[in-house]
Enzyme design. Sequence first.
Site, mmCIF file in Angstrom:
data_model
loop_
_atom_site.group_PDB
_atom_site.id
_atom_site.type_symbol
_atom_site.label_atom_id
_atom_site.label_comp_id
_atom_site.label_asym_id
_atom_site.label_seq_id
_atom_site.Cartn_x
_atom_site.Cartn_y
_atom_site.Cartn_z
ATOM 1 N N LYS B 76 0.857 -1.188 0.000
ATOM 2 C CA LYS B 76 0.000 0.000 0.000
ATOM 3 C C LYS B 76 0.890 1.234 0.000
ATOM 4 O O LYS B 76 1.912 1.262 0.701
ATOM 5 C CB LYS B 76 -0.901 -0.034 1.243
ATOM 6 C CG LYS B 76 -1.963 1.065 1.284
ATOM 7 C CD LYS B 76 -2.898 0.897 2.493
ATOM 8 C CE LYS B 76 -3.965 1.969 2.556
ATOM 9 N NZ LYS B 76 -4.862 1.799 3.716
ATOM 10 N N SER B 151 -9.881 2.012 2.971
ATOM 11 C CA SER B 151 -8.985 2.751 2.110
ATOM 12 C C SER B 151 -8.003 1.858 1.333
ATOM 13 O O SER B 151 -7.437 2.305 0.347
ATOM 14 C CB SER B 151 -8.160 3.747 2.938
ATOM 15 O OG SER B 151 -7.325 3.063 3.860
ATOM 16 N N SER B 175 -10.101 -0.373 7.150
ATOM 17 C CA SER B 175 -9.487 -0.200 5.829
ATOM 18 C C SER B 175 -8.783 -1.431 5.261
ATOM 19 O O SER B 175 -8.428 -1.433 4.092
ATOM 20 C CB SER B 175 -8.494 0.966 5.853
ATOM 21 O OG SER B 175 -9.186 2.185 5.806
#
Lengths: 482, 490
Positions: B76, B151, B175
């Site tokens: 990420k 997210s 997330s």
Amino acid sequence: MEWETVIGLEVHVQLATQSKIFSGSSTRFGAAPNTQACAVDLAMPGTLPVLNEQALRYAIMFGLAIDADINQRSVFDRKNYFYPDLPKGYQTTQLDEPIVGPGLIEVQLDDGSCKQIRIHHAHLEEDAGKSLHEDFHGMSGIDLNRAGTPLIEIVSEPDMRTSEEAIAFAKKLHSIVTCLGISDGDMSQGSMRFDVNISVRPKGTEELGTRTETKNLNSFRFMERAIKLEVERQIDLIEDGGSIAQETRLYDSDKNISRSMRSKEEANDYRYFPCPDLLPISIDASYINELRENLPELPEAKKARFVSSYALSAYDANMLTADRATADYFEALSQACGDAKLAANWLMGELSASLNNHDINIEHCPISAKQLAELISRIKDNTISGKIAKQVFEAMWNGEGSADTIIEAKGLKQVSDSGAIEAMVEEVLSANQAMVDDYLGEEVEKKRKKKFNALVGRVMQASKGKANPSQVNQILQKKLDS
Amino acid sequence: MHTQSIAELAQGLRKGDYSSKELTQHYLQRIEQLDGNYNSFISVTAEQALQQAAQADLRLAKGDTPMLCGIPIAHKDIFCTQGTRTSCGSKMLDNFIPPYDATVIKHFQQAGSVSLGKTNMDEFAMGSSNESSFYGLVKNPWKMECVPGGSSGGPAAAVAAQLAPAATGTDTGGSIRQPAALCGLTGLKPTYGRVSRYGMIAFASSLDQGGPMGRSAQDAALLLNVMAGFDPQDSTCIDKPVPDYSLTLNDSIEGLRIGLPKEYFGEGLDSDIQKAVEQAIKVYETLGASIKEISLPHTELAIPAYYVIAPAEASANLSRFDGVRYGYRCDNPQDLNDLYSRSRAEGFGDEVKRRILIGAYALSAGYYDAYYKKAQCIRRLIKNDFISAFEQVDVIMGPTTPSPAFKLGEKSNDPVTMYLEDIYTISVNLAGLPGLSIPAGLTEGKPIGLQLIGNYFEEAKLLNIAHRYQQESDWHQQTPPAAHKQNSEV
């Protein structure tokens, strides 16, 4: 109307740790800009603080030294405001749960009286960097070397009533932190900075007047002047029918003026909240006790010891324990030369005069205690007189070598050979027959003594100061009386 | 190769079926050919990946290498990577190249794994749909008109589309788990303090936690083995031994006490999801588990408390993005205020600004007690709810999300509806507990997530419980139909 001044102090003391409070960067003073700022100090994304245990230890030591409560749980908070030299956009500090709780400091005033000043609390925090507004063609430069330097902020109660008390308190704090070894106390490098809260009220009343805060004073002298200036300003303003605005003021030491920096209305809402990157500090009682047991000697105890073991006057002891470096120098000097009284006189006389003249701290003194002890020993063993010693001292200060080298090189050794002195006396007497007659004819004892001394002076002069003065006295007396 | 589990890939590498370089090349090729459909990567670091693969091959040749050696992973874009742009999905950091690696990244490097690149995400991890990224929205490989969740929408889409065997994610309010649920993955948010946050760009420091996203509990366990562990650079990281999470995957769960919080099965829950969760529970009963209804009475306060605490922390955490030292700076600033206000106004997106404003408001003088302090009290109550629940049960189960993947744009103009996406996941962050989402069904072709919540540091148990289910079901082995079609091409 008679006015009473009320003063409270907030004192920032830079802790003498090797590295910063939340990062491993060095705290050394004077490095090239931004060479001592790591990713944490620059507030790079994702970086996190880790508390420097030494900073915590020093803060606790301060608390113990003023007999304050040490909070076994304390919390770091974020104080939010934007400024370019504050990389994270918040300062990590302590608000509601500081490490050091209420304590007490006693100061001695010049008239010998004592005054107790309460400490509200002391907390740990990080320093900001520096904004440099010159030399950047209309822009500002940022130096983050200082960002993250550990500080304790010591907050007093408004217990001082005169600038003298405030200065005595500030000096006492300086003496405590340097004796503890938790700060170098070097004010020229910003190691101690004072914010002074000042208000005035009609004498005899209880209610506090509106206060102003004069920030960032970095010498005792400036602090004294700034207080005087602000007290006058407030009284004048009130007596002219005005009122005091709660505000922060800046003192300009070059012009000896102060100006308003921001009013209460302009003050930031700092939006304090507990820093989620640092867990609350939890301290065992045993940790505190260990620090208590190993606490270095405090100024009061040192003073008492100086009076008892070195047979010094209270005044001398007070002067010599004003800071740790002076006290350490004195002890080393006294031990090496074996004469505490002479050591004290030389330290507080020649040495401190020279230090003051050259604006040098005793830590950076060009003459070590051992070197000075050698000089004092030469006075004691009659190699040189006290007067010649001052000449030697000056040469030592100028780096011309050790006391013995200088005495040797300049031929300053005291003449104690009675034959040689006798010859000099004979010479002076025969060359100054008028003075001899004058002396012999004098009947008033006091005047006679004076005339005798004049002759001693002539002999000393003839010997270029090198003749042993007591021998000169002795021989001259004998000659004149015979 | 891309259909294999990490354990299978590790074996293939050791047997010499393919080299890490070949494996990496294969994934890079897939990314190049297919990611145009999903937009799951912000940066693909092909050259570096191949170098790492070559090194991994050397290590593999010497033998005795860590399990993940030579395995490609996607990270990420919230984890700082030395020399590689780390944007956090924001224009603010579009030009930011960190001079350091996050601790998690270091761990993967030490293990010899290969980094394929940096995946898309909601800006500064603020969002539940991956629509707030400066680098554009991400599509759900299962249904291209739907969101992948957020997210960590980029990592979820990348793994679901088989563009990476597994990925790292972060979870502040759901997330990892919510996108895992929406994309049919196994995603674990570890106990707060289990994985170092150093170098992981902070959203809400007291809630953020990195974790693995993979295709199975087994894969997640292998990643967590690498990610977990004490880090002296993170004061909130806990110094506790890390077990080998793959060793206990097959342990018996006979006698396991499962708690079903009644608050997680009320109004607003999609009926297909409810049915799927009930089906999964039945599977557990056949494995010897017992079921107990429990109550987490303060559940409904979780979202309001979270939307005070998380923005409050974010408002301070994001102050460092001021245009002074790195990141976006506006053109021709007139003075200091102009520099600050325009750099931040132009550098941050709407959702980030919204949360900074909410947070600053909640902390401001006169409101602190009513908002921040009260929210912290609620946080404690929520934590206490879980503590008493775990006196009666070993694990808590329920849906990960109230509904399956929603359409792109459907909630992006309605923040409050968007915030409700995390209704079942947020409490877990507030309490600091570990939570895991596993695939447990499909509805209208969209994956359904089952959430498992464990007691502190019981990641091994959660993975064990999840793995046992995955031995009895094949939801986790299903792949998006679109991916199937495209797979035949690459």
